[in-house]
Write a protein that holds these residues in place. Structure first.
Motif, PDB file in Angstrom:
ATOM      1  N   LEU A 100     -24.299 -70.543 -32.783  1.00 53.64           N
ATOM      2  CA  LEU A 100     -23.410 -70.317 -31.652  1.00 53.64           C
ATOM      3  C   LEU A 100     -21.897 -71.299 -31.431  1.00 53.64           C
ATOM      4  O   LEU A 100     -21.619 -70.357 -30.566  1.00 53.64           O
ATOM      5  N   GLY A 101     -21.624 -71.989 -32.183  1.00 53.20           N
ATOM      6  CA  GLY A 101     -20.649 -72.735 -31.885  1.00 53.20           C
ATOM      7  C   GLY A 101     -20.797 -73.003 -30.741  1.00 53.20           C
ATOM      8  O   GLY A 101     -19.095 -73.240 -30.551  1.00 53.20           O
ATOM      9  N   GLU A 102     -22.044 -73.649 -29.992  1.00 54.98           N
ATOM     10  CA  GLU A 102     -21.734 -74.837 -29.137  1.00 54.98           C
ATOM     11  C   GLU A 102     -21.149 -76.338 -29.465  1.00 54.98           C
ATOM     12  O   GLU A 102     -21.691 -76.706 -29.635  1.00 54.98           O
ATOM     13  N   THR A 103     -19.705 -76.410 -29.467  1.00 55.05           N
ATOM     14  CA  THR A 103     -19.419 -77.869 -28.230  1.00 55.05           C
ATOM     15  C   THR A 103     -20.280 -78.622 -27.926  1.00 55.05           C
ATOM     16  O   THR A 103     -20.907 -78.326 -26.602  1.00 55.05           O
ATOM     17  N   ASP A 104     -20.297 -80.073 -27.982  1.00 57.42           N
ATOM     18  CA  ASP A 104     -20.569 -81.282 -26.863  1.00 57.42           C
ATOM     19  C   ASP A 104     -19.877 -81.053 -25.748  1.00 57.42           C
ATOM     20  O   ASP A 104     -20.277 -80.734 -24.677  1.00 57.42           O
ATOM     21  N   GLU A 105     -18.593 -80.379 -25.374  1.00 60.11           N
ATOM     22  CA  GLU A 105     -17.651 -79.815 -23.982  1.00 60.11           C
ATOM     23  C   GLU A 105     -18.884 -78.895 -23.114  1.00 60.11           C
ATOM     24  O   GLU A 105     -19.153 -78.394 -22.592  1.00 60.11           O
ATOM     25  N   ILE A 106     -18.939 -77.596 -24.447  1.00 62.99           N
ATOM     26  CA  ILE A 106     -19.496 -76.657 -23.761  1.00 62.99           C
ATOM     27  C   ILE A 106     -20.583 -76.783 -23.081  1.00 62.99           C
ATOM     28  O   ILE A 106     -21.833 -76.507 -22.288  1.00 62.99           O
ATOM     29  N   ILE A 107     -21.253 -77.648 -24.188  1.00 58.35           N
ATOM     30  CA  ILE A 107     -22.864 -77.912 -23.476  1.00 58.35           C
ATOM     31  C   ILE A 107     -23.314 -79.301 -22.297  1.00 58.35           C
ATOM     32  O   ILE A 107     -23.985 -79.273 -21.142  1.00 58.35           O
ATOM     33  N   ASN A 108     -21.320 -79.752 -21.575  1.00 59.37           N
ATOM     34  CA  ASN A 108     -21.234 -80.315 -20.444  1.00 59.37           C
ATOM     35  C   ASN A 108     -21.509 -79.760 -20.137  1.00 59.37           C
ATOM     36  O   ASN A 108     -21.502 -80.246 -18.094  1.00 59.37           O
ATOM     37  N   LEU A 109     -20.824 -79.064 -19.397  1.00 59.74           N
ATOM     38  CA  LEU A 109     -20.886 -77.976 -18.618  1.00 59.74           C
ATOM     39  C   LEU A 109     -21.860 -77.328 -18.387  1.00 59.74           C
ATOM     40  O   LEU A 109     -22.308 -77.329 -17.460  1.00 59.74           O
ATOM     41  N   LYS A 110     -22.447 -77.121 -19.517  1.00 58.87           N
ATOM     42  CA  LYS A 110     -24.153 -76.337 -19.094  1.00 58.87           C
ATOM     43  C   LYS A 110     -24.931 -77.318 -18.728  1.00 58.87           C
ATOM     44  O   LYS A 110     -25.909 -76.915 -17.835  1.00 58.87           O
ATOM     45  N   ILE A 111     -24.843 -78.614 -19.169  1.00 58.93           N
ATOM     46  CA  ILE A 111     -25.470 -79.255 -18.091  1.00 58.93           C
ATOM     47  C   ILE A 111     -25.315 -79.678 -16.791  1.00 58.93           C
ATOM     48  O   ILE A 111     -26.186 -79.631 -15.787  1.00 58.93           O
ATOM     49  N   LYS A 112     -23.487 -79.552 -16.381  1.00 64.07           N
ATOM     50  CA  LYS A 112     -24.043 -79.686 -15.348  1.00 64.07           C
ATOM     51  C   LYS A 112     -24.041 -78.712 -14.263  1.00 64.07           C
ATOM     52  O   LYS A 112     -24.713 -78.538 -12.940  1.00 64.07           O
ATOM     53  N   ALA A 113     -24.069 -77.362 -15.006  1.00 66.61           N
ATOM     54  CA  ALA A 113     -24.690 -75.817 -14.505  1.00 66.61           C
ATOM     55  C   ALA A 113     -26.089 -76.062 -14.110  1.00 66.61           C
ATOM     56  O   ALA A 113     -26.338 -75.705 -12.462  1.00 66.61           O
ATOM     57  N   ALA A 114     -26.555 -76.486 -14.664  1.00 62.17           N
ATOM     58  CA  ALA A 114     -28.300 -76.652 -15.036  1.00 62.17           C
ATOM     59  C   ALA A 114     -28.444 -77.347 -13.807  1.00 62.17           C
ATOM     60  O   ALA A 114     -29.345 -76.953 -12.698  1.00 62.17           O
ATOM     61  N   LEU A 115     -28.139 -78.523 -13.300  1.00 62.17           N
ATOM     62  CA  LEU A 115     -28.257 -79.805 -12.317  1.00 62.17           C
ATOM     63  C   LEU A 115     -27.887 -79.136 -10.833  1.00 62.17           C
ATOM     64  O   LEU A 115     -28.897 -78.905  -9.625  1.00 62.17           O
ATOM     65  N   LYS A 116     -27.006 -78.069 -10.903  1.00 65.27           N
ATOM     66  CA  LYS A 116     -26.342 -77.727  -9.825  1.00 65.27           C
ATOM     67  C   LYS A 116     -27.035 -76.382  -9.898  1.00 65.27           C
ATOM     68  O   LYS A 116     -27.466 -76.855  -8.171  1.00 65.27           O
TER      69      LYS A 116
END
Ligand code: PGA
Length: 252
Positions: A100-116
């Motif tokens: 699904l083409g997830e990059t480290d940058e996308i994963i970083n955004l998702k981690i921040k969203a999850a924490l929020k």
């Protein structure tokens, strides 16, 4: 000491809601009484709200979007997962990076969203066949955790998943010694990024073709804090044996 965490990654299984409910109840019956291990069941998100965990069993998702809401057809936000009863979310799984083409940058955004959204992110790192473990893991950790404070790191679980060892994909399993080296390398990288104290407190799990024959080796010999289990988490009896074995080993 960090409480051991066993994550079940059901991936895109089973095929029906009824099948998911039957599997969850069977797992519950097979882990009955196990309270010293944290069990996190990650079913397909569509069934999160219908599945009832409880006790030391929690629910999680296998992915989330990085925005709170909006025009993102087909996506699910971290807040929606929390609203449906999820407390964890697997992020950066190699199958999502690969297909699904997830990059480290996308994963970083998702981690921040999850924490929020107050979800605990389970960040997967690991090398594909032919890649150096430390090169891949360092890159994925630096980018994946970019901008996270030491307090936020406390909520993150790291999982070492050598891609070549997932679902018996390679021609050999990951040796406990290799998982040990990877675990030490991950803590060394976290020490550089944060502090030794923070690194020692971060749970580091192993995932990749774990079954009821090799589970204890990854915990005892590799000195890791838990396991992320795919295939064997769809077998309630085997999964139950793993959970019970890890708990027995903890209390020995
Ligand atoms: P596996 O999957 O246990 O079937 O190898 C692990 C994973 O990909 O999460």
């Amino acid at each position: 000491m960090i409480k051991k965490i066993i994550v079940a990654n059901w991936k895109m299984n089973p095929k029906t809601k009824e099948g998911a409910q039957v599997l969850l109840e069977a797992i519950k019956a097979n882990i009955k009484g196990a309270k010293d291990v944290e069990v996190v069941i990650c079913p397909p998100a569509i069934w999160l709200a219908d599945l009832k965990a409880g006790g030391s069993m929690k629910l999680g998702a296998q992915n989330c979007h990085w925005e709170v809401s909006g025009a993102f057809t087909g996506e699910i936000s971290a807040g929606m997962i929390a609203d449906a009863g999820g407390e964890y979310v697997i992020l950066g799984h190699s199958e999502r990076r690969q297909y699904l083409g997830e990059t480290d940058e996308i994963i970083n955004l998702k981690i921040k969203a999850a924490l929020k959204a107050k979800l605990k992110p389970i960040l997967c790192v690991g090398e594909i066949a032919g890649e150096e473990m430390n090169v891949a893991a360092e890159r994925q950790l630096i980018s994946g955790l970019a901008g996270l404070s030491v307090n936020q790191l406390k909520e993150v679980i790291i999982t070492y998943e050598p891609v070549w060892a997932i679902s018996n994909a390679g021609n050999r399993p990951c040796l406990p010694d290799e998982a040990l080296s990877a675990g030490l390398f991950i803590r060394k990288t976290l020490t550089k990024l944060y502090s030794r104290f923070a690194a020692d407190k971060a749970p580091v799990l192993y995932g990749g073709s774990v079954n009821d024959q090799n589970d204890l080796a990854y915990i005892a010999q590799s000195r890791l804090d838990g396991l992320l289990i795919g295939g064997a988490s769809l077998e309630a009896e085997e999964f139950g044996r793993i959970v019970k074995e890890i708990e027995k080993n903890e209390n020995a």
